[in-house]
Design a protein around this motif. Structure first.
Motif, PDB file in Angstrom:
ATOM      1  N   TYR A 313       0.815  -1.222   0.000  1.00  0.00           N
ATOM      2  CA  TYR A 313       0.000   0.000   0.000  1.00  0.00           C
ATOM      3  C   TYR A 313       0.843   1.263   0.000  1.00  0.00           C
ATOM      4  O   TYR A 313       1.961   1.302   0.521  1.00  0.00           O
ATOM      5  N   VAL A 314       0.234   2.312  -0.594  1.00  0.00           N
ATOM      6  CA  VAL A 314       0.857   3.621  -0.687  1.00  0.00           C
ATOM      7  C   VAL A 314      -0.265   4.656  -0.766  1.00  0.00           C
ATOM      8  O   VAL A 314      -1.419   4.319  -1.076  1.00  0.00           O
ATOM      9  N   ALA A 315       0.044   5.930  -0.466  1.00  0.00           N
ATOM     10  CA  ALA A 315      -0.962   6.990  -0.602  1.00  0.00           C
ATOM     11  C   ALA A 315      -1.319   7.165  -2.076  1.00  0.00           C
ATOM     12  O   ALA A 315      -0.436   7.177  -2.940  1.00  0.00           O
ATOM     13  N   PHE A 316      -2.613   7.304  -2.370  1.00  0.00           N
ATOM     14  CA  PHE A 316      -3.082   7.387  -3.750  1.00  0.00           C
ATOM     15  C   PHE A 316      -3.022   8.820  -4.262  1.00  0.00           C
ATOM     16  O   PHE A 316      -3.626   9.728  -3.682  1.00  0.00           O
ATOM     17  N   ALA A 317      -2.311   9.007  -5.388  1.00  0.00           N
ATOM     18  CA  ALA A 317      -2.121  10.347  -5.938  1.00  0.00           C
ATOM     19  C   ALA A 317      -3.419  10.950  -6.447  1.00  0.00           C
ATOM     20  O   ALA A 317      -3.627  12.167  -6.347  1.00  0.00           O
TER      21      ALA A 317
END
Length: 490
Positions: A313-317
């Motif tokens: 998971y990663v922050a969604f642009a």
């Protein structure tokens, strides 16, 4: 629209920490879901198809992904202990991991056997990210505005073609006569124009819902014309629960673990850029502690992803772009979106309803949101002295590197699989180039260059539209910063 609330004896609550009324939380949170959904489900779809999973297994992957996305988003936005940036960041599966996971899964024999090796690597990489977060957070000084601005610009520019592909009908139609048809173009342009009109003519609260309005109206028009179908909604189950290790116990193999740890190193850079981007939008101070907490959330979310049959998971642009467009910076709106995601993960019928949004309608909205991500990067770059040759060359070469994977595929097809899995991404290659060039030009030399010290900034409320930025402007050539100014000479 972001507001400042007052509590007790004249104290101010930053808009990021403002708890909005329930109706607004519901509307703004649901808007994030619509902006997020297509990109959220595409990773399990791509991986499931590549590994030859059945339709039933694919549906389970999508539900597991949405459920874990909701948990991850709440951890990041609400915060638990020293985990979570406590900023309006929506968490989603990173596209950077797609190629490595496909390579790992196919190498392990495909099917559920390949999934088990993928999950072993994902869990281990999540633990490594969590443990390395404090060390990585201390490296913030090596990510000056020229690096952060370049990475965010690259993310936006790289994602815009994804929005354009959706506007043409979706990448699954490439080669089909319907791909790029005038009908698809009309839906995409109609949705985009409606969003622009609402932003231009609507009152502040209406403007902040422009993307939601565009998606709903665009889908309704497509349905009336027979181009949006809801048959799968009737066929979907009402309730479904994903259980830990649904496909069996993960398998831990060294090379897949190494590949996934490298992927997470790249996503840590991406998360750092996302955190600074949202801090720039919300006028909220970001420091090494904020970055560390955000990275811990990535690590914990990724570990949970491996346990609950999902992915890194990663922050969604795209949701960062939505925050920029709507100017609603309350993190509790994102928490509400996380709750909606959990419900979608538990209610396949509700998820299939959102999935019925036509690709061209979604593409029209995505073009504006992805463009906003690039605009935030350019906004940060505006604070960089690009007359300084070294800064200009970092930006120029990094942009060129980011375009390489999408324009000259044969370069990467001739590379070893492990190398291609890491470098065959414009965001990864461009981001790494910016970091390495900055270290080469600025960190490992004695030449002094003016950089903005991110940690010197105090929390500030977002200015009214048109008001001057709260961040310091670049000094004139030869000028020296005033005592206490938020810039340092190095």
């Amino acid at each position: 629209m972001a507001r400042v609330s007052r509590r007790h004896s004249g104290t101010q609550t930053h808009p990021v920490d403002e708890l909005l009324p329930l109706p607004q939380l519901t509307l703004y949170g649901f808007q994030h879901i619509l902006a997020f959904y297509a990109a959220a489900v595409i990773v399990p779809v791509l991986l499931g198809n590549a590994l030859g999973l059945s339709d039933e297994q694919l549906v389970h992957l999508i539900n597991a992904d949405l459920l874990t996305c909701g948990i991850a988003t709440i951890i990041q936005a609400l915060g638990v202990w020293k985990i979570g940036a406590r900023l309006p960041l929506v968490q989603g599966v990173t596209f950077t991991a797609v190629s490595p996971m496909v390579a790992i899964g196919i190498g392990a024999g495909g099917g559920t056997a390949g999934l088990l090796v993928v999950y072993g690597a994902v869990i281990t990489a999540g633990i490594a990210t969590f443990l390395c977060a404090p060390f990585f957070g201390r490296l913030v000084k090596y990510f000056p505005p020229v690096v952060i601005g370049t990475i965010l610009t690259i993310i936006g520019i790289t994602l815009i073609p994804v929005g354009l592909q959706n506007a043409a009908g979706g990448s699954h139609l490439i080669g089909d006569p319907a791909y790029g048809s005038g009908e698809n173009l009309a839906y995409a342009l109609g949705t985009l124009l409606l969003i622009l009109v609402v932003v231009r003519l609507g009152k502040p609260i209406l403007s902040s819902l422009a993307v939601l309005i565009g998606l709903i109206v665009g889908t309704a028009v497509a349905w009336m014309l027979g181009d949006a179908h809801f048959d799968e909604v009737a066929d979907a189950a009402w309730f479904g629960v994903t259980t830990p290790f649904h496909y069996g116990m993960p398998q831990f193999e060294l090379l897949p673990i190494v590949a996934m740890v490298v992927v997470m190193l790249i996503t840590m850079v991406e998360t750092t850029g996302d955190v600074y981007a949202i801090g720039e939008i919300a006028r909220k101070k970001v420091d090494s502690d904020t970055v560390t907490r955000a990275l811990r959330a990535d690590g914990m979310s990724t570990m949970l992803g491996g346990i609950f049959n999902s992915f890194p998971y990663v922050a969604f642009a795209e949701n960062i772009g939505l925050v920029r467009m709507s100017r609603v910076v309350s993190r509790f709106v994102v928490v509400a979106a996380g709750v909606f995601m959990i419900l979608l993960g538990l209610l396949p019928k509700a998820g299939s309803l959102v999935a019925a949004i036509p690709h061209p309608v979604l593409g029209g909205a995505a073009i504006s949101m992805f463009g906003m991500v690039a605009a935030v990067g350019i906004q940060i770059l505006a604070k960089v002295d690009l007359r300084e040759e070294r800064n200009a060359i970092i930006l120029a070469v990094s942009l060129g590197a980011a375009m390489l994977p999408t324009t000259v595929k044969p370069f990467f097809e001739r590379m070893p699989d492990d190398v291609r899995a890491v470098l065959d991404s414009g965001i990864t290659l461009g981001g790494l180039t910016a970091i390495v060039l900055n270290l080469f030009f600025n960190a490992f030399t004695r030449r002094k260059a003016m950089e903005i010290d991110w940690e010197d900034y105090e929390d500030e409320v977002p200015p009214a539209p048109g008001a001057p930025s709260a961040y310091p402007a670049q000094p004139a050539p030869g000028a020296h910063p005033a005592p206490g100014a938020g810039a340092t000479w190095r």
